[in-house]
Design a protein around this motif. Structure first.
Motif, PDB file in Angstrom:
ATOM      1  N   ASP A 112      54.794 -80.831-117.878  1.00 58.33           N
ATOM      2  CA  ASP A 112      55.938 -81.663-117.525  1.00 58.33           C
ATOM      3  C   ASP A 112      55.507 -82.894-116.737  1.00 58.33           C
ATOM      4  OD1 ASP A 112      58.448 -82.696-116.588  1.00 58.33           O
ATOM      5  OD2 ASP A 112      59.299 -80.706-116.880  1.00 58.33           O
ATOM      6  N   SER A 113      55.869 -84.081-117.261  1.00 60.19           N
ATOM      7  CA  SER A 113      55.594 -85.353-116.589  1.00 60.19           C
ATOM      8  C   SER A 113      54.115 -85.523-116.249  1.00 60.19           C
ATOM      9  CB  SER A 113      56.435 -85.468-115.315  1.00 60.19           C
ATOM     10  OG  SER A 113      57.794 -85.268-115.594  1.00 60.19           O
ATOM     11  N   ALA A 114      53.258 -84.992-117.101  1.00 63.27           N
ATOM     12  CA  ALA A 114      51.820 -85.020-116.825  1.00 63.27           C
ATOM     13  C   ALA A 114      51.152 -86.246-117.447  1.00 63.27           C
ATOM     14  CB  ALA A 114      51.158 -83.759-117.352  1.00 63.27           C
ATOM     15  N   LEU A 115      50.118 -86.707-116.777  1.00 62.26           N
ATOM     16  CA  LEU A 115      49.305 -87.826-117.244  1.00 62.26           C
ATOM     17  C   LEU A 115      47.831 -87.463-117.103  1.00 62.26           C
ATOM     18  CD1 LEU A 115      51.186 -90.763-115.499  1.00 62.26           C
ATOM     19  CD2 LEU A 115      51.142 -90.304-117.955  1.00 62.26           C
ATOM     20  N   LYS A 116      47.008 -88.076-117.924  1.00 64.24           N
ATOM     21  CA  LYS A 116      45.570 -87.869-117.823  1.00 64.24           C
ATOM     22  C   LYS A 116      45.086 -88.287-116.443  1.00 64.24           C
ATOM     23  CE  LYS A 116      41.194 -89.089-120.056  1.00 64.24           C
ATOM     24  NZ  LYS A 116      40.542 -89.888-121.132  1.00 64.24           N
ATOM     25  N   ALA A 170      48.645 -90.498-106.018  1.00 62.61           N
ATOM     26  CA  ALA A 170      48.711 -89.055-105.781  1.00 62.61           C
ATOM     27  C   ALA A 170      48.807 -88.755-104.292  1.00 62.61           C
ATOM     28  CB  ALA A 170      47.484 -88.360-106.365  1.00 62.61           C
ATOM     29  N   LYS A 171      49.603 -87.771-103.941  1.00 62.39           N
ATOM     30  CA  LYS A 171      49.760 -87.375-102.547  1.00 62.39           C
ATOM     31  C   LYS A 171      48.459 -86.794-102.004  1.00 62.39           C
ATOM     32  CE  LYS A 171      54.644 -86.253-103.058  1.00 62.39           C
ATOM     33  NZ  LYS A 171      55.666 -85.184-102.951  1.00 62.39           N
ATOM     34  N   LEU A 172      48.174 -87.088-100.735  1.00 62.42           N
ATOM     35  CA  LEU A 172      46.951 -86.594-100.104  1.00 62.42           C
ATOM     36  C   LEU A 172      47.015 -85.082 -99.902  1.00 62.42           C
ATOM     37  CD1 LEU A 172      44.268 -87.024 -98.639  1.00 62.42           C
ATOM     38  CD2 LEU A 172      45.559 -87.592 -96.580  1.00 62.42           C
ATOM     39  N   GLY A 173      48.129 -84.596 -99.330  1.00 61.08           N
ATOM     40  CA  GLY A 173      48.311 -83.170 -99.098  1.00 61.08           C
ATOM     41  C   GLY A 173      47.145 -82.563 -98.337  1.00 61.08           C
ATOM     42  N   THR A 174      46.623 -81.450 -98.834  1.00 61.13           N
ATOM     43  CA  THR A 174      45.485 -80.770 -98.191  1.00 61.13           C
ATOM     44  C   THR A 174      44.168 -81.115 -98.893  1.00 61.13           C
ATOM     45  OG1 THR A 174      45.831 -78.819 -99.601  1.00 61.13           O
ATOM     46  CG2 THR A 174      46.941 -78.842 -97.458  1.00 61.13           C
ATOM     47  N   VAL A 211      50.867 -86.925-111.287  1.00 65.13           N
ATOM     48  CA  VAL A 211      50.214 -87.652-110.191  1.00 65.13           C
ATOM     49  C   VAL A 211      50.984 -88.896-109.773  1.00 65.13           C
ATOM     50  CG1 VAL A 211      47.915 -86.821-110.744  1.00 65.13           C
ATOM     51  CG2 VAL A 211      48.740 -88.888-111.847  1.00 65.13           C
ATOM     52  N   SER A 212      52.219 -89.041-110.190  1.00 65.73           N
ATOM     53  CA  SER A 212      52.993 -90.215-109.821  1.00 65.73           C
ATOM     54  C   SER A 212      53.930 -89.876-108.669  1.00 65.73           C
ATOM     55  CB  SER A 212      53.811 -90.716-111.018  1.00 65.73           C
ATOM     56  OG  SER A 212      54.875 -89.821-111.254  1.00 65.73           O
ATOM     57  N   ASN A 213      54.739 -90.856-108.250  1.00 70.32           N
ATOM     58  CA  ASN A 213      55.685 -90.615-107.172  1.00 70.32           C
ATOM     59  C   ASN A 213      57.113 -90.499-107.704  1.00 70.32           C
ATOM     60  OD1 ASN A 213      56.074 -93.274-107.905  1.00 70.32           O
ATOM     61  ND2 ASN A 213      56.346 -94.026-105.826  1.00 70.32           N
ATOM     62  N   GLU A 214      57.233 -90.119-108.979  1.00 74.00           N
ATOM     63  CA  GLU A 214      58.560 -89.956-109.561  1.00 74.00           C
ATOM     64  C   GLU A 214      59.236 -88.680-109.048  1.00 74.00           C
ATOM     65  OE1 GLU A 214      58.204 -93.284-110.877  1.00 74.00           O
ATOM     66  OE2 GLU A 214      56.584 -92.129-111.731  1.00 74.00           O
ATOM     67  N   SER A 218      62.190 -93.289-108.243  1.00 69.61           N
ATOM     68  CA  SER A 218      61.041 -93.385-107.355  1.00 69.61           C
ATOM     69  C   SER A 218      61.522 -93.841-105.986  1.00 69.61           C
ATOM     70  CB  SER A 218      60.005 -94.375-107.925  1.00 69.61           C
ATOM     71  OG  SER A 218      60.612 -95.619-108.189  1.00 69.61           O
ATOM     72  N   ASP A 219      60.593 -93.911-105.044  1.00 75.87           N
ATOM     73  CA  ASP A 219      60.900 -94.348-103.675  1.00 75.87           C
ATOM     74  C   ASP A 219      61.879 -93.411-102.978  1.00 75.87           C
ATOM     75  OD1 ASP A 219      59.290 -96.588-104.144  1.00 75.87           O
ATOM     76  OD2 ASP A 219      60.966 -97.726-104.936  1.00 75.87           O
TER      77      ASP A 219
END
Length: 278
Positions: free
Chosen positions: A55-59, A68-72, A137-140, A217-218
């Motif tokens: 779902d909503s995946a990109l290479k 991409a979020k930094l997270g851990t 990996v987007s901010n959607e 987004s946002d």
């Protein structure tokens, strides 16, 4: 208040069509559903938590890891040998300033000449994305709806095994929903789409959901919702406890919503709904 609440996000569009049919949203968590009704909200999620890995995946590329979020990320086992060149102060700075993974890759490769971008990307793919080669990996942010409210499968896995609830949204009562909700396209081909069309493309295996989506987004992570005036009916699962049924009956009465109770059709693998008196 309603219009103020939608100005903080940017809606993604890929055509100018408008939805003109009722849409339905399934809820397994009853408090979440009651919150949507009481606060007149459409909730959104980040698709990296969805049950479909495509779902909503990109290479995975470094360019896409800039969002991409930094997270851990800096604490992940299996990547620590690449981070040995970073001091504690540098790591803290990256965390505090919310560096993206793409920015960190650039920084490490510039600081440590023994680390190549390809090796680091391969390790990130293996450790963070289970070697799939793709990820969300987007901010959607996405809110999902369906054309149907009586799907046996969707009641089972989205509405807590028939103990949950389904809420009806009428797009004609809400221009935001009507103009920004788009139909999902189903296909056998996994595309690495440009733009944001990838958010509206899913495997044909999911076509039974007859899904529509709003993509934006946002959005603030602590405010994953927008206000709506579209809610006009509630459908209750057959396994819902009576005390919970009473709570939704009170909500329906308070907000002048129609309320339906699930029943099984005698002699058939089928459910239907009967309107309840308030």
């Amino acid at each position: 208040m309603y219009r103020e609440g939608v100005s903080r996000v940017k809606y993604q569009k890929y055509d100018n069509s408008k939805v003109s049919i009722p849409l339905y949203k399934y809820y397994g968590q009853l408090e979440y559903a009651r919150s949507a009704i009481e606060n007149k909200q459409i909730h959104f999620e980040n698709p990296d938590s969805y049950n479909d890995i495509f779902d909503s995946a990109l290479k995975i590329t470094k360019q896409r890891l800039y969002t991409a979020k930094l997270g851990t990320f800096l604490k992940k086992e299996g990547l620590q040998n690449f981070f040995s060149c970073l001091s504690e102060a540098e790591r803290s700075k990256m965390q505090e300033e919310h560096w993206s993974i793409g920015n960190i890759i650039d920084y490490i490769c510039q600081k440590d000449s023994t680390v190549t971008e390809d090796d680091l990307l391969d390790a990130i793919n293996r450790v963070l994305f289970q070697g799939r080669g793709f990820a969300q990996v987007s901010n959607e942010w996405i809110s999902c709806f369906s054309e149907i409210y009586d799907s046996l499968l969707m009641w089972a896995y989205y509405a807590n095994n028939y103990a949950g609830v389904c809420i009806r949204f009428n797009p004609e009562k809400d221009s935001i929903l009507q103009e920004n909700c788009k139909k999902v396209q189903y296909t056998n081909i996994f595309k690495d789409s440009s733009g944001f069309n990838y958010c509206y493309e899913k495997s044909i295996e999911w076509s039974h959901e007859q899904e529509w989506r709003i993509v934006c987004s946002d959005m603030k992570e602590d405010e994953p919702w927008i206000e709506t005036t579209a809610i006009d009916a509630i459908y209750l699962g057959i396994r819902m406890k009576q005390e919970e049924v009473q709570k939704f009956k009170e909500l329906a009465r308070k907000y002048e919503l129609k309320l339906y109770q699930m029943v099984v059709v005698n002699g058939m693998y089928k459910i239907e709904f009967k309107e309840m008196k308030l």
